[in-house]
Design a protein around this motif. Structure first.
Motif: not given
Length: 262
Positions: A36-37, A71, A73-74, A77-78, A153, A204-205, A207
């Motif tokens: 997700a990163i 992932m 979700d990431a 939101q990106h 990650d 970036r967001n 965790w």
């Protein structure tokens, strides 16, 4: 909870052997384990566009597992990748990375520059990331690797590199695996006493803080070489990993403080 303890453990788990790929000599292979990163993939794909000769091949690695929804979700939101969010649900993580590469970057320029893109889309854990990446590499003709950069990650970087050593332990001369977390997550205390990240990469967001703490606290027991760990005296998923005393001490303090606060 001490941010010094958090940051000590985070840096240890990140295993930052290589912080910047842009100036490193060319390597035989780069494996990026999807997560997700997304900043890591963005960094790698931008670098490959500018310098495809950095590696002979890149493996996009990851199937469908318990963290795949994170992932998706990431991506949603990106700020750059969100337009493909509706198209990726159900895809293995490596295929999500491939969709990002094909949509937002110049894959043909990377290929024309001599870098092959390989896909490993069946693995669901660190050990399988390594063993199935080796299978994909072997089948593609990359059977005599000398240097391989692994991107993962940061909370799982050290264990992932150990898994690659395990996957190649039958070779008389194992490749040199170089860990590249791309960034090292570090925390600080805000003015109102809450935990927050220092210097977010490009805004970036990452965790949520509690999720991050759970990840790093859960990772240390896995690395231990005892009856409950993943080392040879436990589950045997990875070779022996030496845990420094200061990391164990920081983990003890942090885990007690974290549990007490819940």
């Amino acid at each position: 909870m001490s941010t010094e303890d958090i940051n000590l453990i985070a840096e240890y788990l990140s295993d930052p052997e290589l912080k910047d790929l842009s100036s490193t000599p060319s390597v035989d292979c780069i494996v990026i384990c999807a997560s997700a990163i997304l900043y890591q993939a963005e960094y790698l794909f931008e670098l490959l566009q500018e310098r495809p000769s950095v590696s002979q091949c890149v493996v996009l690695c990851g199937g469908v597992g318990h963290s795949t929804e994170f992932m998706y979700d990431a991506v949603a939101q990106h700020p750059r990748f969100s337009p493909i969010a509706k198209d990726i649900h159900g895809l293995p993580e490596a295929r999500v990375l491939e969709r990002i590469l094909d949509t937002f970057f110049d894959r043909s320029a990377i290929a024309d520059g001599g870098c092959r893109i390989l896909i490993e889309d069946q693995s669901t854990n660190c050990g399988r990331n390594a063993s199935l990446s080796r299978k994909v590499l072997d089948e593609a003709g990359f059977q005599a690797l000398h240097t391989c950069v692994v991107i993962q990650d940061p909370t799982m970087m050290r264990r992932t590199k150990a898994s690659f050593h395990k996957a190649y332990e039958d070779q008389p001369s194992s490749p040199s695996f170089i860990s590249c977390p791309v960034f090292i997550p570090q925390m600080q205390t805000s003015r109102d006493g809450e935990l927050e990240y220092q210097n977010l990469p490009r805004g970036r967001n990452l965790w949520p803080p509690d999720r991050f703490l759970e990840l790093i606290l859960g990772e240390i027991p896995r690395l231990r070489d005892d009856g409950n760990g993943y080392g040879p005296r436990g589950k045997g998923f990875i070779p022996h990993v030496e845990l420094p005393n200061q990391v164990e001490e920081a983990w003890f303090r942090l885990s007690h403080g974290f549990n007490a606060s819940r």
